[in-house]
Design an enzyme around this catalytic site. Structure first.
Site, PDB file in Angstrom:
ATOM      1  N   GLY A  85      73.875  31.155   4.820  1.00  0.00           N
ATOM      2  CA  GLY A  85      73.225  32.231   4.260  1.00  0.00           C
ATOM      3  C   GLY A  85      71.756  31.905   3.016  1.00  0.00           C
ATOM      4  O   GLY A  85      71.863  30.625   2.713  1.00  0.00           O
ATOM      5  N   ARG A 149      73.056  30.678  11.090  1.00  0.00           N
ATOM      6  CA  ARG A 149      74.448  30.224  11.325  1.00  0.00           C
ATOM      7  C   ARG A 149      74.730  29.958  12.661  1.00  0.00           C
ATOM      8  O   ARG A 149      73.779  30.072  13.478  1.00  0.00           O
ATOM      9  CB  ARG A 149      75.391  31.500  10.969  1.00  0.00           C
ATOM     10  CG  ARG A 149      75.269  32.045   9.361  1.00  0.00           C
ATOM     11  CD  ARG A 149      76.573  32.991   9.090  1.00  0.00           C
ATOM     12  NE  ARG A 149      76.042  33.384   7.638  1.00  0.00           N
ATOM     13  CZ  ARG A 149      76.295  32.900   6.621  1.00  0.00           C
ATOM     14  NH1 ARG A 149      76.871  31.783   6.526  1.00  0.00           N
ATOM     15  NH2 ARG A 149      76.089  33.425   5.547  1.00  0.00           N
ATOM     16  N   GLY A 174      76.126  25.206   2.481  1.00  0.00           N
ATOM     17  CA  GLY A 174      77.292  25.305   1.844  1.00  0.00           C
ATOM     18  C   GLY A 174      78.497  24.452   2.534  1.00  0.00           C
ATOM     19  O   GLY A 174      78.439  23.205   3.065  1.00  0.00           O
ATOM     20  N   ILE A 205      76.006  30.350  -3.019  1.00  0.00           N
ATOM     21  CA  ILE A 205      75.656  31.372  -3.988  1.00  0.00           C
ATOM     22  C   ILE A 205      77.154  31.835  -4.523  1.00  0.00           C
ATOM     23  O   ILE A 205      77.299  32.223  -5.488  1.00  0.00           O
ATOM     24  CB  ILE A 205      74.924  32.517  -3.452  1.00  0.00           C
ATOM     25  CG1 ILE A 205      74.578  33.579  -4.551  1.00  0.00           C
ATOM     26  CG2 ILE A 205      75.824  33.416  -2.684  1.00  0.00           C
ATOM     27  CD1 ILE A 205      73.368  34.549  -4.145  1.00  0.00           C
ATOM     28  N   ASP A 206      78.214  31.511  -3.770  1.00  0.00           N
ATOM     29  CA  ASP A 206      79.520  32.086  -4.167  1.00  0.00           C
ATOM     30  C   ASP A 206      80.010  30.902  -5.366  1.00  0.00           C
ATOM     31  O   ASP A 206      81.165  30.998  -5.674  1.00  0.00           O
ATOM     32  CB  ASP A 206      80.334  31.950  -2.925  1.00  0.00           C
ATOM     33  CG  ASP A 206      80.046  32.968  -1.906  1.00  0.00           C
ATOM     34  OD1 ASP A 206      79.149  34.019  -2.419  1.00  0.00           O
ATOM     35  OD2 ASP A 206      80.614  33.011  -0.997  1.00  0.00           O
ATOM     36  N   MET A 249      78.685  39.693  -3.607  1.00  0.00           N
ATOM     37  CA  MET A 249      79.178  38.892  -2.666  1.00  0.00           C
ATOM     38  C   MET A 249      80.106  37.493  -2.986  1.00  0.00           C
ATOM     39  O   MET A 249      80.392  37.585  -4.249  1.00  0.00           O
ATOM     40  CB  MET A 249      77.965  37.763  -2.393  1.00  0.00           C
ATOM     41  CG  MET A 249      77.210  38.395  -1.284  1.00  0.00           C
ATOM     42  SD  MET A 249      75.753  36.963  -0.599  1.00  0.00           S
ATOM     43  CE  MET A 249      75.000  38.386   0.537  1.00  0.00           C
ATOM     44  N   MET A 362      70.243  41.729  -2.368  1.00  0.00           N
ATOM     45  CA  MET A 362      69.218  41.528  -3.499  1.00  0.00           C
ATOM     46  C   MET A 362      69.418  40.720  -4.248  1.00  0.00           C
ATOM     47  O   MET A 362      68.768  40.048  -5.133  1.00  0.00           O
ATOM     48  CB  MET A 362      69.472  43.034  -4.310  1.00  0.00           C
ATOM     49  CG  MET A 362      68.650  44.128  -3.500  1.00  0.00           C
ATOM     50  SD  MET A 362      68.797  45.824  -4.088  1.00  0.00           S
ATOM     51  CE  MET A 362      67.536  45.628  -5.103  1.00  0.00           C
ATOM     52  N   ILE A 363      70.607  40.073  -4.577  1.00  0.00           N
ATOM     53  CA  ILE A 363      70.957  39.231  -5.401  1.00  0.00           C
ATOM     54  C   ILE A 363      70.842  37.708  -5.006  1.00  0.00           C
ATOM     55  O   ILE A 363      70.947  36.815  -5.710  1.00  0.00           O
ATOM     56  CB  ILE A 363      72.533  39.332  -6.222  1.00  0.00           C
ATOM     57  CG1 ILE A 363      73.403  38.947  -5.103  1.00  0.00           C
ATOM     58  CG2 ILE A 363      72.881  40.463  -6.743  1.00  0.00           C
ATOM     59  CD1 ILE A 363      74.997  38.611  -5.541  1.00  0.00           C
TER      60      ILE A 363
END
Ligand SMILES: Nc1ncnc2c1ncn2[C@@H]1O[C@H](COP(=O)(O)OP(=O)(O)O)[C@@H](O)[C@H]1O
Ligand SMILES: O=P(O)(O)OC[C@H]1O[C@](O)(COP(=O)(O)O)[C@@H](O)[C@@H]1O
Ligand SMILES: [Mg+2]
Length: 438
Positions: A85, A149, A174, A205-206, A249, A362-363
């Protein structure tokens, strides 16, 4: 002898550098991985291997430029690929890798379009990269190269790398992407014994990669989430018995939800995958919500997308469907919460004005903030230094504020998750004031 996770002794001639410049990293420089020595397993946040909390020194390689390099720059064809992502900062890392490669004197630099898929799809061709091409890419979010992906097998990828003469591969992604990068490294180095460097830059991002202080894009995501939380707060606060829900997320890790809740100071209930909770019953979320509406008049919930679906519960009875990469497809916990809250208050003859905000994309579809921009810059530069030093099968990271090279298998052996006994989760609970929902 090209299968190394440490610099080789076979150096390219002619590129040693100014011995009076003390800007090089010695190959034996190391960074300490764990810096706290706990006295007892009962110390807050203690990570102990035995009841005495015996301290085990763990050292990792320090990242940075080496005086002697392993590749001749004019013989390098470097490729960059971005997978999985999106994440704020991808363009910053791409830009910095390209600029640093050029400084080393590399002329052949290409981008692989749309993740690993770009290695196999006949309709996609390599994108030539130069300082000129990447000069301003960091000013916008997304990935200049595109992401995807799924994709081809590792042997297909390596076939294409061989055909295209790629001998330096920078892989931005990731856990899944790094599993792929490690498999590529094993295939090129161990099986085919090619002189190729495969270097990762963790993109998540996670923030779910082990051993690192944080990964790039995470700070930006937490900051961006503030806008959604603030809107939810204003909506809830201005409504009669208002409830705001913000879903963030985090497929299996609740770091974004936890940090965003903590940063905002506006969240009453934070729900993450790592911590079990009931919706119904005397200790359930709904009962607490009723209490909040009666005492405060409004409430705001921040929920991570994997909460109530992975690990402890499956409120949404998810199917076994997976995406192209094999990740489980989750249901929408935000919608479920909204429905359950409305029904709960309706059934008791009461009311709640529920406003659900889902800022998911959006984030992450935004440009990196200043601190992530700096992190991306340093990681990108160090990825190139690592490849030139002769490392392969490694990834770059920041540990205890120092930049390091880590073996890929060590950082992806399992996803990093929030420790419910950690001080950070307790700080979050202190901020929300929520009880245990069990
Ligand atoms: N175990 C694996 N081995 C090889 N490649 C993998 C593996 N898991 C995922 N990949 C590939 O890595 C890419 C990104 O994986 P994905 O899980 O979608 O994102 P992320 O890297 O952000 O976790 C995809 O192209 C996927 O096919
Ligand atoms: O809709 P997409 O593109 O699959 O992305 C959603 C996923 O992105 C993430 O934030 C990060 O996932 P990756 O690290 O695999 O890119 C997950 O938490 C979330 O489920
Ligand atoms: Mg993944």
């Amino acid at each position: 002898m090209f299968c190394f996770r440490s610099p080789t002794e076979e150096f390219a001639d002619g590129y040693p550098s100014d011995e009076t410049w003390h800007g090089y990293i010695n190959n034996n420089d190391r960074v300490l991985l764990k810096t706290i020595r706990y006295t007892s397993p009962t110390s807050a946040g203690a990570e102990c291997i035995d009841p005495d909390c015996t301290w085990v020194e763990q050292w990792v390689h320090r990242a940075g430029p080496r005086e002697k390099i392993y590749f001749k720059p004019e013989e390098v064809k470097a490729a960059i690929v971005t997978c999985g992502g999106l994440c704020p900062g991808l363009n910053d890392v791409i830009r910095q890798i390209v600029i640093t490669l050029e400084i080393y004197g590399v002329k052949k630099i290409v981008g692989i379009p749309f993740g690993y898929r770009g290695f196999s799809d006949e309709d996609l061709s390599e994108m030539p990269l130069s300082r000129q091409v990447v000069q301003n890419v960091h000013l916008s979010g997304g990935s200049l190269l595109g992401v995807s992906r799924g994709g081809p097998s590792v042997s297909n990828i390596v076939d294409r790398m061989e055909e295209g003469g790629i001998n330096m591969l920078f892989v931005l992604g990731g856990n899944g992407t790094h599993a792929g990068a490690n498999a590529i490294h094993n295939e090129v180095c161990r099986k085919r014994r090619l002189k190729v460097a495969v270097v990762g830059v963790p993109k998540t991002i996670d923030n779910d990669i082990l051993l690192m202080d944080k990964t790039f894009g995470f700070d930006t995501a937490v900051e961006e989430a503030q806008r959604a939380i603030n809107s939810a707060y204003i909506e809830a606060h201005s409504a009669y018995r208002g409830v705001g829900i913000v879903k963030l997320m985090g497929r299996s890790s609740g770091f974004i939800a936890m940090h965003a809740s903590l940063a905002s100071g506006q969240i009453d209930i934070c729900l993450i995958p790592e911590v079990p909770f009931n919706l119904h019953g005397p200790h359930g979320v709904l009962r607490h919500l009723k209490y909040l509406l009666e005492t405060k008049g409004s409430a705001v919930i921040c929920v991570a997308e994997g909460a109530g679906q992975v690990r402890y519960a499956d409120f949404l009875h998810k199917t076994n469907a997976t995406d192209a990469s094999g990740n489980i497809v989750l249901g929408d916990i935000g919608v479920h919460l909204q429905q359950q809250i409305k029904k709960y208050f309706k059934d008791m003859g009461s009311t709640a004005d529920v406003k659900y905000i889902d800022p998911t994309y959006m984030i992450r579809a935004c440009r990196a903030n200043a601190s992530d921009g700096i992190l991306c810059t340093v990681l990108g530069q160090n990825a190139v230094h690592g490849a030139f030093a002769g490392y392969s099968g490694i990834t770059v990271g920041i540990c205890n504020t120092h930049y390091v090279y880590l073996p890929i298998p060590e950082v992806i052996s399992y996803p990093r998750v929030v420790d419910p006994n950690s001080r950070m989760w307790h700080r979050c609970l202190t901020s929300t004031g929520q009880p245990d929902f069990i």
